[in-house]
Structures are given as C-alpha cells and as structure tokens.
Scaffold this motif. Sequence first.
Motif, mmCIF file in Angstrom:
data_model
loop_
_atom_site.group_PDB
_atom_site.id
_atom_site.type_symbol
_atom_site.label_atom_id
_atom_site.label_comp_id
_atom_site.label_asym_id
_atom_site.label_seq_id
_atom_site.Cartn_x
_atom_site.Cartn_y
_atom_site.Cartn_z
ATOM 1 N N ASN A 57 -61.065 1.663 -0.388
ATOM 2 C CA ASN A 57 -60.274 2.558 -1.224
ATOM 3 C C ASN A 57 -61.119 3.655 -1.862
ATOM 4 O O ASN A 57 -60.619 4.741 -2.148
ATOM 5 C CB ASN A 57 -59.549 1.773 -2.310
ATOM 6 C CG ASN A 57 -58.527 0.808 -1.741
ATOM 7 O OD1 ASN A 57 -58.096 0.958 -0.607
ATOM 8 N ND2 ASN A 57 -58.149 -0.186 -2.515
ATOM 9 N N ASP A 58 -62.394 3.389 -2.069
ATOM 10 C CA ASP A 58 -63.289 4.356 -2.705
ATOM 11 C C ASP A 58 -63.371 5.666 -1.927
ATOM 12 O O ASP A 58 -63.726 6.701 -2.489
ATOM 13 C CB ASP A 58 -64.709 3.782 -2.819
ATOM 14 C CG ASP A 58 -64.765 2.532 -3.677
ATOM 15 O OD1 ASP A 58 -63.788 2.247 -4.390
ATOM 16 O OD2 ASP A 58 -65.786 1.833 -3.619
ATOM 17 N N TYR A 59 -63.060 5.642 -0.639
ATOM 18 C CA TYR A 59 -63.239 6.818 0.211
ATOM 19 C C TYR A 59 -61.928 7.481 0.587
ATOM 20 O O TYR A 59 -61.867 8.288 1.512
ATOM 21 C CB TYR A 59 -64.055 6.431 1.453
ATOM 22 C CG TYR A 59 -65.371 5.829 1.033
ATOM 23 C CD1 TYR A 59 -66.366 6.615 0.449
ATOM 24 C CD2 TYR A 59 -65.592 4.465 1.145
ATOM 25 C CE1 TYR A 59 -67.551 6.057 -0.001
ATOM 26 C CE2 TYR A 59 -66.786 3.898 0.707
ATOM 27 C CZ TYR A 59 -67.756 4.710 0.137
ATOM 28 O OH TYR A 59 -68.924 4.158 -0.310
ATOM 29 N N TYR A 60 -60.889 7.192 -0.163
ATOM 30 C CA TYR A 60 -59.569 7.768 0.092
ATOM 31 C C TYR A 60 -59.610 9.294 0.020
ATOM 32 O O TYR A 60 -59.068 9.978 0.884
ATOM 33 C CB TYR A 60 -58.548 7.200 -0.910
ATOM 34 C CG TYR A 60 -57.178 7.799 -0.760
ATOM 35 C CD1 TYR A 60 -56.305 7.335 0.218
ATOM 36 C CD2 TYR A 60 -56.752 8.832 -1.586
ATOM 37 C CE1 TYR A 60 -55.059 7.878 0.374
ATOM 38 C CE2 TYR A 60 -55.495 9.386 -1.433
ATOM 39 C CZ TYR A 60 -54.652 8.904 -0.453
ATOM 40 O OH TYR A 60 -53.412 9.463 -0.302
ATOM 41 N N GLU A 61 -60.245 9.836 -1.013
ATOM 42 C CA GLU A 61 -60.281 11.296 -1.193
ATOM 43 C C GLU A 61 -60.957 11.991 -0.022
ATOM 44 O O GLU A 61 -60.507 13.056 0.422
ATOM 45 C CB GLU A 61 -60.976 11.661 -2.514
ATOM 46 C CG GLU A 61 -60.229 11.208 -3.753
ATOM 47 C CD GLU A 61 -58.826 11.791 -3.857
ATOM 48 O OE1 GLU A 61 -58.626 12.960 -3.492
ATOM 49 O OE2 GLU A 61 -57.917 11.040 -4.276
ATOM 50 N N GLU A 62 -62.024 11.411 0.508
ATOM 51 C CA GLU A 62 -62.705 12.006 1.665
ATOM 52 C C GLU A 62 -61.782 12.010 2.888
ATOM 53 O O GLU A 62 -61.749 12.985 3.643
ATOM 54 C CB GLU A 62 -64.002 11.251 1.991
ATOM 55 C CG GLU A 62 -65.117 11.478 0.992
ATOM 56 C CD GLU A 62 -65.014 10.655 -0.289
ATOM 57 O OE1 GLU A 62 -65.914 10.761 -1.132
ATOM 58 O OE2 GLU A 62 -64.035 9.901 -0.448
ATOM 59 N N LEU A 63 -61.047 10.944 3.070
ATOM 60 C CA LEU A 63 -60.108 10.874 4.191
ATOM 61 C C LEU A 63 -58.995 11.903 4.039
ATOM 62 O O LEU A 63 -58.615 12.562 5.011
ATOM 63 C CB LEU A 63 -59.509 9.468 4.300
ATOM 64 C CG LEU A 63 -60.466 8.368 4.732
ATOM 65 C CD1 LEU A 63 -59.819 7.007 4.562
ATOM 66 C CD2 LEU A 63 -60.903 8.578 6.162
ATOM 67 N N VAL A 64 -58.491 12.045 2.831
ATOM 68 C CA VAL A 64 -57.418 13.004 2.578
ATOM 69 C C VAL A 64 -57.890 14.419 2.890
ATOM 70 O O VAL A 64 -57.170 15.209 3.500
ATOM 71 C CB VAL A 64 -56.909 12.897 1.119
ATOM 72 C CG1 VAL A 64 -56.014 14.053 0.758
ATOM 73 C CG2 VAL A 64 -56.181 11.584 0.930
ATOM 74 N N ARG A 65 -59.104 14.750 2.478
ATOM 75 C CA ARG A 65 -59.628 16.084 2.758
ATOM 76 C C ARG A 65 -59.700 16.366 4.252
ATOM 77 O O ARG A 65 -59.508 17.491 4.688
ATOM 78 C CB ARG A 65 -61.018 16.244 2.144
ATOM 79 C CG ARG A 65 -60.957 16.624 0.684
ATOM 80 C CD ARG A 65 -62.335 16.956 0.135
ATOM 81 N NE ARG A 65 -62.519 16.080 -1.000
ATOM 82 C CZ ARG A 65 -63.496 15.214 -1.165
ATOM 83 N NH1 ARG A 65 -64.443 15.110 -0.281
ATOM 84 N NH2 ARG A 65 -63.540 14.448 -2.220
ATOM 85 N N LEU A 66 -59.963 15.345 5.026
ATOM 86 C CA LEU A 66 -60.109 15.526 6.468
ATOM 87 C C LEU A 66 -58.776 15.623 7.190
ATOM 88 O O LEU A 66 -58.568 16.491 8.022
ATOM 89 C CB LEU A 66 -60.946 14.386 7.060
ATOM 90 C CG LEU A 66 -61.185 14.447 8.560
ATOM 91 C CD1 LEU A 66 -61.978 15.699 8.914
ATOM 92 C CD2 LEU A 66 -61.925 13.215 9.020
#
Length: 191
Positions: free
Chosen positions: A71-80
């Motif tokens: 879950n910590d990397y949700y924002e990075e995934l969203v940006r991509l």
Amino acid sequence: MDENKNRYAALEAVLFAIGGAVSFSDLKTALEIEDAELKTLLSEMMEQYNSPERGIRMIELDGKYQLCTKNDYYEELVRLVNTPKKHVLTDVLLETLSIVAYKQPVTRQEIEKIRGVSCSHAVNRLVEYNLIQEVGRLDAPGHPILFGTTDDFLRSFGISSMDDLPVISPDRMEDFRREAEEEAGVINVET
C-alpha cells in the motif's frame, strides 16, 4: 539448497502469473510437493516479502495466497497508470457491506429488511467495486440471489479471513437495533 531455490522460484512464478489469489491445494498441485513443505515455503516467502525493502508482499486471503503491491507505493502506481482507483465507500455502502459481511449469504430483501430502505443501488455499487458477489440462489419462491463478500473485500480491509471480523456483543447489537428504530421513527423515544 538449490532445489529449495527452484521451489521458491516456481512458487513465485505461479503466484505472479496467476495474478489473483491461488488456493493452497492448487499451489500444492502445481508444485507437486507435500503440505508441510508448501506451508514452510509460503511462510518463509511471506516473511521475505514483508521486509521493508520490498515493493510487493504476499498475502493470505482465506486459505488462498497472492502477490500484490504494498500500500505504501499506491501513489507511485497512480502516477504511472492513473489506476487503481480508490473507491469511496459512503455510510450507506459501508452499512450495506457490513450487513453482507456479518449475515452472508444474504439476499437483497434481507438487507432491505435490516436497513429499512431499498438497497438496490448500494448492492449494485458494491458488486461493481467487487466487494460483494453472487454466491448462489435461495431455495425459495423467485430464487433470490444470495450475496457474500469477495477476496477483494478481505484485501481492502486488511483481513485474512472472515474469522478476523470483530465480534459484536449481543448487548451492543441491541443498542444498534434500538438506535436504528429511533432514527427510523419506529418507536417513541421518552424524553
């Protein structure tokens, strides 16, 4: 040791390729290993994936196993990719979802009886969000659909099985019932 590494790699490959949750028995069949060995592999892999330097984790969902991003990397995934999209669960949706979670399998009519209002929109939205699904049909006139929760429900709420849901005491349930009746104007509240 080398055979063990191959088993880790095979297990990882199966979980990655399938994408969704895979049952213990399917993993056992795919890897052609005994229960004890598979349990050890799964336990060790879960521990390895839980380390802070990993971007993915292995989760257990009611006896099934899956690789997923932390879950910590949700924002990075969203940006991509601009997805996955977080769904907003209104009070109505949460109330309907909790009825399904605690009473499953349950029909739409049973949910409406508990809530006291139509729940078609809420049920349809929860199905759309893949938090609940059709789990069968009731053997009664009209054969109404029975609903239950999904693996996505478990994943979204961070629980491994329905046994992890909090237990609600009968006294607290009676308080909830009384509050709901008061809100609906079913009983007179003494002042």
